[in-house]
Scaffold this motif. Sequence first.
Motif, PDB file in Angstrom:
ATOM      1  N   GLY A 181      -1.404   3.218   0.706  1.00 60.22           N
ATOM      2  CA  GLY A 181      -1.197   3.186  -0.730  1.00 60.22           C
ATOM      3  C   GLY A 181      -0.007   4.003  -1.177  1.00 60.22           C
ATOM      4  N   VAL A 212      -0.806   7.944  -4.061  1.00 57.04           N
ATOM      5  CA  VAL A 212      -2.149   7.353  -4.110  1.00 57.04           C
ATOM      6  C   VAL A 212      -3.046   8.032  -3.079  1.00 57.04           C
ATOM      7  N   LEU A 226      -0.648   4.947  -8.583  1.00 54.22           N
ATOM      8  CA  LEU A 226       0.209   3.760  -8.534  1.00 54.22           C
ATOM      9  C   LEU A 226       1.332   3.858  -9.560  1.00 54.22           C
TER      10      LEU A 226
END
Length: 373
Positions: free
Chosen positions: A174, A178, A350
């Motif tokens: 990620g 993240v 994100l």
Amino acid sequence: MSARVNYGVIGCGMMGHEHLRNIALLDNAHVSAIFEPDPGMAAQAQAIAPAAQLASSLDDLLDVPDLDCLLIASPNHCHVAQMEAIRAKRPLPLMVEKPLYILAEEEHRLSGFAAAYPAPVWVAMEYRYMPPIAALIAQCEEVTGGVAMLTIREHRFPFLDKVGAWNRFNRTSGGTFVEKCCHFFDLMRLILKSEPVRVMASGGQATNHKNEIYDGEVPDIMDHGYVLVDFESGARAMLELCMFAEGSRYQEEVSAVGPKGKIEALVPGPGRFWPRDLGEPPVPQVIVSPRHPKGPKQIAVPVDPHLLDAGDHNGSTFYQHQRFLELVRGARTRPEVSLEDGRRAVAMGLAAQTSMQTGQAVALNPLTLSSVA
């Protein structure tokens, strides 16, 4: 004595082993079954929990009859699909390691899961339960008079070696904001009691993993960065991350400041990394600094050595499982860290990844944490 609770554990690498060691310290808790596809990690897990049955697949684990709850501690990119499989076959009370998901396109799947899952789900955000940070959270409103500025600094060691090097690549982890930092975005929301409206980030890969190659690929995971977050309440928060600073005395430093004063929490890193020639590892601290009358007060927050030996998170994994067991046994009606908490922490991560990549601030809708064009 409390009723016995039998865990099924899905994914049992380094973090899974920490969960096993802490579950063993809990009152009448037992690991009944483990699914870990890597033979080496499975053997280590079996050594920690010798009475546990090793399952050959997630499906086989879900067939074990005496399970009361489940724990997912698999690599990040596996979480959503495993949650969906559990929902379809055997939706027991569930603890899921962070991050809950890693891709923006997985969010709609998470929404469908949340709408259909009939049992409670607890997202594992261990940093909430580190004793010095928990002490800061408990006192920060009284000490500060309402937090206006929150700073979180983590100066730590590089990512450790994981099976398949999944934590070396953005596509499976990620990205660092993240994978690593969703903990800190969760703390920001918890401490400030508000939602973010704008995220600005800068970061990169300065030092770590640049000379490593896995299946012909060089890792693309970042190792340092800054994130600034504006909140709906008017409060501001900052994260400073450096993953090539393992020489630091304290690994995490959290500072909350308001009109009445300041409170800080200082958290050392894992004791196993502290050089023995320097003596005993540092003791966690809370520092309370009122404006009137001036006079900082430093308070030691020692942690039970047995808990320190059981993992790398300052005893927090044990305290987290204590509360989760209250939920499983019916003494608690809802998880302290909900699916929505986990979703929002990832959404902030994100947004930080996007801001770092584009060089632009990302505006967020505080109701949904979706990006605002």
